[in-house]
Design an enzyme around this catalytic site. Structure first.
Site, mmCIF file in Angstrom:
data_model
loop_
_atom_site.group_PDB
_atom_site.id
_atom_site.type_symbol
_atom_site.label_atom_id
_atom_site.label_comp_id
_atom_site.label_asym_id
_atom_site.label_seq_id
_atom_site.Cartn_x
_atom_site.Cartn_y
_atom_site.Cartn_z
ATOM 1 N N GLY A 183 -16.923 4.577 15.215
ATOM 2 C CA GLY A 183 -16.993 4.014 13.868
ATOM 3 C C GLY A 183 -18.005 4.665 12.942
ATOM 4 N N ASP A 212 -21.325 1.482 11.917
ATOM 5 C CA ASP A 212 -20.530 1.361 10.705
ATOM 6 C C ASP A 212 -20.692 -0.011 10.068
ATOM 7 O OD1 ASP A 212 -19.216 0.103 12.821
ATOM 8 O OD2 ASP A 212 -17.307 1.109 12.544
ATOM 9 N N ASP A 247 -21.279 -7.138 12.225
ATOM 10 C CA ASP A 247 -20.330 -8.246 12.101
ATOM 11 C C ASP A 247 -20.923 -9.465 12.818
ATOM 12 O OD1 ASP A 247 -17.839 -9.430 11.449
ATOM 13 O OD2 ASP A 247 -16.963 -8.822 13.336
ATOM 14 N N LYS A 283 -21.393 -7.809 7.277
ATOM 15 C CA LYS A 283 -20.537 -8.983 7.062
ATOM 16 C C LYS A 283 -21.307 -10.190 7.566
ATOM 17 C CE LYS A 283 -16.110 -7.758 8.517
ATOM 18 N NZ LYS A 283 -14.943 -8.060 9.373
ATOM 19 N N VAL A 342 -11.882 -4.718 7.315
ATOM 20 C CA VAL A 342 -11.839 -3.508 6.496
ATOM 21 C C VAL A 342 -11.611 -2.254 7.340
ATOM 22 C CG1 VAL A 342 -13.229 -4.433 4.600
ATOM 23 C CG2 VAL A 342 -14.390 -3.347 6.545
ATOM 24 N N ASP A 381 -11.754 1.738 11.745
ATOM 25 C CA ASP A 381 -10.361 1.907 12.145
ATOM 26 C C ASP A 381 -9.649 0.590 12.359
ATOM 27 O OD1 ASP A 381 -11.807 1.143 14.525
ATOM 28 O OD2 ASP A 381 -10.025 1.720 15.664
ATOM 29 N N ARG A 395 -9.421 5.921 9.862
ATOM 30 C CA ARG A 395 -10.832 6.335 9.816
ATOM 31 C C ARG A 395 -11.084 7.382 8.739
ATOM 32 N NH1 ARG A 395 -13.503 4.166 14.316
ATOM 33 N NH2 ARG A 395 -12.323 4.112 16.251
HETATM 34 P P1 5GP Z 1 -20.217 -6.877 16.080
HETATM 35 O O1 5GP Z 1 -20.597 -6.572 17.483
HETATM 36 O O2 5GP Z 1 -21.380 -6.909 15.113
HETATM 37 O O3 5GP Z 1 -19.366 -8.101 15.977
HETATM 38 O O4 5GP Z 1 -19.217 -5.769 15.605
HETATM 39 C C1 5GP Z 1 -19.550 -4.493 15.404
HETATM 40 C C2 5GP Z 1 -18.324 -3.626 15.596
HETATM 41 O O5 5GP Z 1 -17.116 -4.339 15.368
HETATM 42 C C3 5GP Z 1 -18.314 -2.501 14.592
HETATM 43 O O6 5GP Z 1 -18.965 -1.368 15.115
HETATM 44 C C4 5GP Z 1 -16.832 -2.262 14.399
HETATM 45 O O7 5GP Z 1 -16.367 -1.353 15.364
HETATM 46 C C5 5GP Z 1 -16.180 -3.578 14.670
HETATM 47 N N1 5GP Z 1 -15.839 -4.305 13.422
HETATM 48 C C6 5GP Z 1 -16.382 -5.429 12.948
HETATM 49 N N2 5GP Z 1 -15.841 -5.798 11.783
HETATM 50 C C7 5GP Z 1 -14.924 -4.852 11.494
HETATM 51 C C8 5GP Z 1 -14.019 -4.661 10.397
HETATM 52 O O8 5GP Z 1 -13.940 -5.404 9.413
HETATM 53 N N3 5GP Z 1 -13.228 -3.559 10.475
HETATM 54 C C9 5GP Z 1 -13.267 -2.686 11.500
HETATM 55 N N4 5GP Z 1 -12.440 -1.647 11.451
HETATM 56 N N5 5GP Z 1 -14.106 -2.830 12.550
HETATM 57 C C10 5GP Z 1 -14.923 -3.901 12.542
HETATM 58 MG MG MG Z 2 -17.678 0.338 16.022
#
Ligand code: 5GP
Ligand code: MG
Length: 182
Positions: free
Chosen positions: A42, A98, A101, A129, A151, A157, A163
């Site tokens: 990402g 990237d 979340d 986010k 997104v 992706d 990407r």
């Molecule tokens: P977390 O562990 O903070 O929930 O998520 C981080 C990872 O989730 C990011 O590196 C990404 O790969 C994926 N991710 C979270 N939200 C999105 C989104 O809206 N779009 C995409 N393409 N990947 C996301």
């Molecule tokens: Mg990622």
């Protein structure tokens, strides 16, 4: 681009913000050497553009973390599936992802890297986010705060697609479950 509902962050907005972010990071490290660690796939586009704004000595390496499969929500605990090759002991580490979340990925990778006794660990994400956070975690450097929408583009992706889009856009809901992709 037909699969995109709307553009959330334009190519120009990304470019301008990366110049600013680079400035913030340069000012923070004041010429100290940093090990920049990108969480791939990402972060590859973001890190490639960001490091060219950095005017500090730096080393680059990548880690691969798996948590999302071909779906739009997390699949359990993030797993680091490729070990770092750099010696991080006593080094300033800047982790790049990237998007922040739920916070699971970055908090887990930070926890893991802390065991390697770096001089410091900071985190930088292009997108935040915040509404989706499930663990307490904030990044030190943030490009853009965005609403809770899935997104793609500029490194992000869906099933390894999109990407290469130069902007960040919301994927059309009907494209989030195409039966012919696996
Ligand atoms: P977390 O562990 O903070 O929930 O998520 C981080 C990872 O989730 C990011 O590196 C990404 O790969 C994926 N991710 C979270 N939200 C999105 C989104 O809206 N779009 C995409 N393409 N990947 C996301
Ligand atoms: Mg990622």
């Amino acid at each position: 681009m037909d699969d995109i509902d709307k553009v959330l962050v334009s190519e120009t907005e990304i470019k301008n913000r990366i110049v600013e972010l680079g400035g913030e990071i340069n000012a923070y490290y004041q010429g100290e050497e940093v090990a920049v660690i990108a969480i791939i796939n990402g972060a590859i586009i973001f890190v490639a553009d960001l490091i060219r704004e950095l005017r500090i000595p730096l080393k680059l390496d990548c880690v691969r973390v798996s948590s999302y499969r071909n779906e739009t929500s997390p699949q359990g605990r993030p797993e680091v599936i490729d070990r770092i090759r750099l010696e991080l002991k006593g080094t300033h580490v800047l982790l790049i992802d990237d998007i922040l979340d739920t916070g699971n990925t970055l908090s887990e990778v930070v926890r893991l890297f802390e065991t390697l006794n770096p001089a410091s660990i900071k985190t930088c994400v292009l997108l935040d986010k915040k509404a989706r956070r499930s663990v307490e975690f904030e990044a030190d450097f943030v490009g853009f705060k965005i609403p809770d929408e899935f997104v793609v583009g500029y490194g992000l992706d869906f099933a390894e697609r999109y990407r290469h889009l130069p902007c960040i856009g919301v994927l059309r809901p009907e494209m989030q479950n195409p039966p012919e992709w696996n």
